[in-house]
Design a protein around this motif. Structure first.
Motif, PDB file in Angstrom:
ATOM      1  N   ARG A 383       1.005  -1.242   0.167  1.00  0.00           N
ATOM      2  CA  ARG A 383      -0.155  -0.011   0.221  1.00  0.00           C
ATOM      3  C   ARG A 383       0.890   1.101  -0.198  1.00  0.00           C
ATOM      4  O   ARG A 383       0.156   2.332  -0.645  1.00  0.00           O
ATOM      5  CB  ARG A 383      -1.051  -0.099   1.352  1.00  0.00           C
ATOM      6  N   ILE A 384       1.738   1.658   0.966  1.00  0.00           N
ATOM      7  CA  ILE A 384       3.123   2.180   0.371  1.00  0.00           C
ATOM      8  C   ILE A 384       3.721   2.681  -1.073  1.00  0.00           C
ATOM      9  O   ILE A 384       3.608   3.581  -1.504  1.00  0.00           O
ATOM     10  CB  ILE A 384       4.039   1.985   2.057  1.00  0.00           C
ATOM     11  N   ILE A 385       4.345   1.564  -1.222  1.00  0.00           N
ATOM     12  CA  ILE A 385       4.965   1.720  -2.692  1.00  0.00           C
ATOM     13  C   ILE A 385       3.874   1.342  -3.528  1.00  0.00           C
ATOM     14  O   ILE A 385       3.911   2.393  -5.099  1.00  0.00           O
ATOM     15  CB  ILE A 385       5.928   0.565  -2.938  1.00  0.00           C
ATOM     16  N   GLN A 386       2.474   1.187  -3.825  1.00  0.00           N
ATOM     17  CA  GLN A 386       1.714   2.092  -4.769  1.00  0.00           C
ATOM     18  C   GLN A 386       1.431   3.335  -4.590  1.00  0.00           C
ATOM     19  O   GLN A 386       0.696   3.555  -5.583  1.00  0.00           O
ATOM     20  CB  GLN A 386       0.592   0.435  -4.011  1.00  0.00           C
ATOM     21  N   LYS A 387       1.279   3.625  -3.782  1.00  0.00           N
ATOM     22  CA  LYS A 387       0.840   4.679  -3.599  1.00  0.00           C
ATOM     23  C   LYS A 387       1.966   5.553  -3.456  1.00  0.00           C
ATOM     24  O   LYS A 387       2.197   7.078  -4.108  1.00  0.00           O
ATOM     25  CB  LYS A 387      -0.092   5.891  -2.468  1.00  0.00           C
ATOM     26  N   PHE A 388       3.227   5.746  -3.011  1.00  0.00           N
ATOM     27  CA  PHE A 388       4.508   6.916  -3.008  1.00  0.00           C
ATOM     28  C   PHE A 388       5.161   6.231  -3.735  1.00  0.00           C
ATOM     29  O   PHE A 388       6.093   4.981  -3.632  1.00  0.00           O
ATOM     30  CB  PHE A 388       4.507   6.505  -1.890  1.00  0.00           C
ATOM     31  N   HIS A 389       6.237   7.178  -4.412  1.00  0.00           N
ATOM     32  CA  HIS A 389       8.262   6.936  -4.599  1.00  0.00           C
ATOM     33  C   HIS A 389       8.341   7.263  -2.933  1.00  0.00           C
ATOM     34  O   HIS A 389       8.779   8.189  -2.721  1.00  0.00           O
ATOM     35  CB  HIS A 389       8.564   7.388  -5.381  1.00  0.00           C
ATOM     36  N   VAL A 390       9.284   6.144  -2.753  1.00  0.00           N
ATOM     37  CA  VAL A 390       9.778   6.323  -0.746  1.00  0.00           C
ATOM     38  C   VAL A 390      11.557   6.394  -0.859  1.00  0.00           C
ATOM     39  O   VAL A 390      12.204   6.153  -2.051  1.00  0.00           O
ATOM     40  CB  VAL A 390       9.984   4.850   0.016  1.00  0.00           C
ATOM     41  N   GLY A 391      11.693   8.009  -0.679  1.00  0.00           N
ATOM     42  CA  GLY A 391      13.137   8.454  -0.768  1.00  0.00           C
ATOM     43  C   GLY A 391      13.909   8.922   0.563  1.00  0.00           C
ATOM     44  O   GLY A 391      13.048   7.718   1.655  1.00  0.00           O
ATOM     45  N   TRP A 392      14.457   8.914   0.865  1.00  0.00           N
ATOM     46  CA  TRP A 392      16.102   8.497   1.956  1.00  0.00           C
ATOM     47  C   TRP A 392      16.441  10.250   2.307  1.00  0.00           C
ATOM     48  O   TRP A 392      16.722  10.603   1.448  1.00  0.00           O
ATOM     49  CB  TRP A 392      16.789   7.357   2.018  1.00  0.00           C
ATOM     50  N   ASP A 393      16.586  11.021   3.401  1.00  0.00           N
ATOM     51  CA  ASP A 393      17.069  12.241   3.519  1.00  0.00           C
ATOM     52  C   ASP A 393      18.328  12.077   4.660  1.00  0.00           C
ATOM     53  O   ASP A 393      18.381  12.141   6.097  1.00  0.00           O
ATOM     54  CB  ASP A 393      16.153  12.593   3.565  1.00  0.00           C
ATOM     55  N   GLY A 394      19.122  12.473   4.443  1.00  0.00           N
ATOM     56  CA  GLY A 394      21.056  12.004   5.233  1.00  0.00           C
ATOM     57  C   GLY A 394      21.056  10.687   5.697  1.00  0.00           C
ATOM     58  O   GLY A 394      21.120  10.399   4.828  1.00  0.00           O
ATOM     59  N   GLU A 395      21.849  10.930   6.699  1.00  0.00           N
ATOM     60  CA  GLU A 395      22.819   9.634   6.901  1.00  0.00           C
ATOM     61  C   GLU A 395      21.659   8.865   6.790  1.00  0.00           C
ATOM     62  O   GLU A 395      21.256   8.797   6.990  1.00  0.00           O
ATOM     63  CB  GLU A 395      23.260  10.213   8.431  1.00  0.00           C
ATOM     64  N   ASP A 396      22.839   6.729   6.599  1.00  0.00           N
ATOM     65  CA  ASP A 396      22.074   6.166   6.512  1.00  0.00           C
ATOM     66  C   ASP A 396      21.506   5.361   7.863  1.00  0.00           C
ATOM     67  O   ASP A 396      21.820   5.978   8.624  1.00  0.00           O
ATOM     68  CB  ASP A 396      23.369   5.301   5.965  1.00  0.00           C
ATOM     69  N   MET A 397      20.598   4.822   7.410  1.00  0.00           N
ATOM     70  CA  MET A 397      20.212   4.215   8.889  1.00  0.00           C
ATOM     71  C   MET A 397      20.708   3.048   9.360  1.00  0.00           C
ATOM     72  O   MET A 397      21.720   2.196   9.038  1.00  0.00           O
ATOM     73  CB  MET A 397      18.720   3.498   8.329  1.00  0.00           C
ATOM     74  N   LYS A 398      20.860   3.355  10.545  1.00  0.00           N
ATOM     75  CA  LYS A 398      21.440   2.097  11.401  1.00  0.00           C
ATOM     76  C   LYS A 398      20.620   1.587  12.220  1.00  0.00           C
ATOM     77  O   LYS A 398      19.333   1.830  12.772  1.00  0.00           O
ATOM     78  CB  LYS A 398      23.048   3.217  12.232  1.00  0.00           C
ATOM     79  N   GLN A 399      21.406   0.117  13.495  1.00  0.00           N
ATOM     80  CA  GLN A 399      20.403  -0.718  13.642  1.00  0.00           C
ATOM     81  C   GLN A 399      20.518  -0.029  15.054  1.00  0.00           C
ATOM     82  O   GLN A 399      21.639  -0.258  15.644  1.00  0.00           O
ATOM     83  CB  GLN A 399      20.388  -1.950  13.101  1.00  0.00           C
ATOM     84  N   ILE A 400      19.875  -0.324  15.667  1.00  0.00           N
ATOM     85  CA  ILE A 400      19.933  -0.228  17.338  1.00  0.00           C
ATOM     86  C   ILE A 400      19.340  -1.584  18.215  1.00  0.00           C
ATOM     87  O   ILE A 400      18.182  -2.017  17.510  1.00  0.00           O
ATOM     88  CB  ILE A 400      18.519   0.948  17.767  1.00  0.00           C
ATOM     89  N   TYR A 401      20.307  -1.892  19.160  1.00  0.00           N
ATOM     90  CA  TYR A 401      20.321  -3.331  19.467  1.00  0.00           C
ATOM     91  C   TYR A 401      19.290  -3.073  21.292  1.00  0.00           C
ATOM     92  O   TYR A 401      19.798  -2.657  21.963  1.00  0.00           O
ATOM     93  CB  TYR A 401      21.644  -4.086  20.143  1.00  0.00           C
ATOM     94  N   LYS A 402      18.185  -3.457  20.458  1.00  0.00           N
ATOM     95  CA  LYS A 402      16.817  -4.210  21.586  1.00  0.00           C
ATOM     96  C   LYS A 402      16.257  -5.278  21.455  1.00  0.00           C
ATOM     97  O   LYS A 402      14.969  -5.215  21.399  1.00  0.00           O
ATOM     98  CB  LYS A 402      15.758  -2.679  21.768  1.00  0.00           C
ATOM     99  N   ILE A 403      16.746  -6.494  21.916  1.00  0.00           N
ATOM    100  CA  ILE A 403      15.952  -7.451  21.790  1.00  0.00           C
ATOM    101  C   ILE A 403      16.210  -7.876  20.079  1.00  0.00           C
ATOM    102  O   ILE A 403      16.782  -8.319  19.441  1.00  0.00           O
ATOM    103  CB  ILE A 403      15.208  -8.339  23.234  1.00  0.00           C
ATOM    104  N   PHE A 404      15.347  -7.405  19.552  1.00  0.00           N
ATOM    105  CA  PHE A 404      14.712  -6.678  18.489  1.00  0.00           C
ATOM    106  C   PHE A 404      15.492  -5.671  18.216  1.00  0.00           C
ATOM    107  O   PHE A 404      15.826  -4.744  18.606  1.00  0.00           O
ATOM    108  CB  PHE A 404      13.759  -6.806  17.584  1.00  0.00           C
ATOM    109  N   ASN A 405      15.821  -5.788  16.606  1.00  0.00           N
ATOM    110  CA  ASN A 405      16.866  -4.258  16.178  1.00  0.00           C
ATOM    111  C   ASN A 405      15.620  -3.772  15.455  1.00  0.00           C
ATOM    112  O   ASN A 405      14.618  -3.388  15.147  1.00  0.00           O
ATOM    113  CB  ASN A 405      17.506  -5.054  14.739  1.00  0.00           C
ATOM    114  N   ALA A 406      15.865  -2.510  16.349  1.00  0.00           N
ATOM    115  CA  ALA A 406      15.329  -1.026  15.571  1.00  0.00           C
ATOM    116  C   ALA A 406      16.161  -0.107  15.141  1.00  0.00           C
ATOM    117  O   ALA A 406      16.779   0.331  14.821  1.00  0.00           O
ATOM    118  CB  ALA A 406      14.865   0.069  16.707  1.00  0.00           C
TER     119      ALA A 406
END
Length: 418
Positions: A383-406
């Motif tokens: 539903r998101i990709i169907q309606k939008f082109h998704v881009g990114w701004d700024g520094e790359d995403m990193k993962q925070i360890y919280k049992i599940f990665n966030a």
């Protein structure tokens, strides 16, 4: 502990499970539930007690047909999510960014799984600021805190067993909030069921569990609490990782958009049969997990002696199977730094070993929410990709360890497709 990063060794570990697989206990959760006189929860049960509860839950959670019936309802939630993003984008003053997007995804996760567990929507998926003291917002705020302090406790000496450390106090406060809110929701649902003279035509998950003779009421409530809390964080984070990889790899995003438009024209509802006809969508999901695993590792406590990498490893040893390491190794994934969903398609020549990627574990102790989590992420992506082109701004995403990665940031740019 023994760490393994070879799919052949991972296969050996999982295939040695037997009828009653074991995993290391989660000590902080066990301590809390003992203190509050609550059931252990499925993750901390072992042996015949685990088998009794797991068998009761499997019918509603693990069978594809049982999960697929919820797809049209959960699709409505994902369409509402896309509509909310659209509202922000059309205001024109946000530059295509959605303020506090992860909070919106957490709300989407809770709203979507409440359909399954409680048989109804909570009505909390909105751009309006939820009241801080509302049940939904209290749950959404408490779950990420719970996982953060949960991770800290599990990766530190268990001083909390002897003194009430600051981290333990925060963990208990988050757990009390989560359990209190979820228990209130579930008790309200139970009260509704008692007033109903005739059973509903469509049996929701909670009603189905209550009909099981092998589970106590407290165990049913605990199972529902675990599912609701897991929905808020892990599913939302997984959707964010998928959106990020697509934003950074526009060619892959275009291929997914093309598949979506071919299989799901705008306005067409989605059911499980539609999802089963989208191989590139599933390839995107797998490739994202390879590079941004929601869980770093799977674990087992061996129930028999096995041989791993030529070494005899005795029964009762803890084995850690490192997803985050395997996904970076060129011997299993040519060009491991390249985001390439095509490697997961059947017509590709690359032969990926069967046990190289197991996002939800394997066998009898595989993640109980696997099929619902996959279905929710697939619907959200469509539903998101169907309606939008998704881009990114700024520094790359990193993962925070919280049992599940966030994700550590959520600076997506959404532009409506023409």
């Amino acid at each position: 502990m023994v760490f393994v990063c070879d799919p052949k060794d991972i296969a050996t570990v999982f295939r040695s499970d037997g009828r009653l697989p074991e995993r290391p206990p989660v000590n902080s959760l066990a301590t809390y539930r003992q203190m509050r006189k609550k059931p252990h929860g499925l993750g901390n049960l072992m042996g015949e007690e685990w088998y009794r509860v797991r068998s009761s839950v499997n019918k509603g959670m693990m069978r594809p047909k049982s999960v697929g019936v919820y797809a049209p309802l959960q699709d409505e939630v994902s369409r509402d999510l896309a509509a909310l993003i659209q509202t922000v984008v059309r205001k024109g003053d946000s530059g295509g960014q959605v303020n506090n997007f992860m909070n919106l995804l957490h709300t989407w996760g809770l709203e979507s799984l409440s359909l399954v567990v409680l048989g109804k929507r909570l009505g909390c998926l909105t751009l309006d600021q939820l009241a801080e003291d509302s049940d939904a917002q209290r749950m959404i705020s408490a779950v990420p805190e719970f996982f953060l302090y949960f991770a800290k406790l599990e990766m530190s000496p268990p001083l909390y067993k002897y003194i009430s450390t600051p981290t333990w106090k925060k963990f208990v406060r988050a757990m009390d909030t989560m359990n209190g809110v979820a228990e209130k929701m579930i008790r309200e649902k139970l009260a509704e069921l008692r007033k109903t003279e005739e059973p509903p035509e469509e049996t929701d998950f909670l009603s189905s569990l209550l009909s099981q003779k092998d589970m106590t009421l407290d165990e049913v409530v605990m199972m529902a609490i675990e599912l609701l809390s897991g929905a808020v964080d892990s599913t939302a984070d997984t959707l964010a990782f998928n959106l990020y990889c697509l934003a950074k790899n526009p060619d892959a995003q275009q291929k997914l958009y093309d598949e979506i438009m071919e299989v799901v024209p705008p306005g067409q509802p989605i059911d499980d049969r539609v999802l089963n006809n989208m191989p590139y969508l599933r390839a995107v999901f797998k490739e994202t997990f390879r590079l941004y695993p929601t869980t770093f590792f799977n674990t087992r406590t061996l129930t028999r002696d096995v041989v791993l990498a030529g070494y005899r490893v005795p029964s009762k040893t803890q084995v850690i199977m490192a997803n985050n390491v395997i996904g970076t190794l060129p011997e299993y994934y040519p060009e491991p730094d390249t985001y390439k969903p095509e490697r997961w398609l059947r017509n590709e020549s690359t032969n990926i070993q069967a046990f190289a990627l197991l996002p939800f574990g394997y066998g009898a102790r595989m993640c109980i929410g696997r099929r619902f989590a996959e279905q929710e992420v697939f619907l959200g992506l469509i539903r998101i990709i169907q309606k939008f082109h998704v881009g990114w701004d700024g520094e790359d995403m990193k993962q925070i360890y919280k049992i599940f990665n966030a994700p550590d940031r959520d600076t997506f740019i959404f532009r409506e497709r023409q």
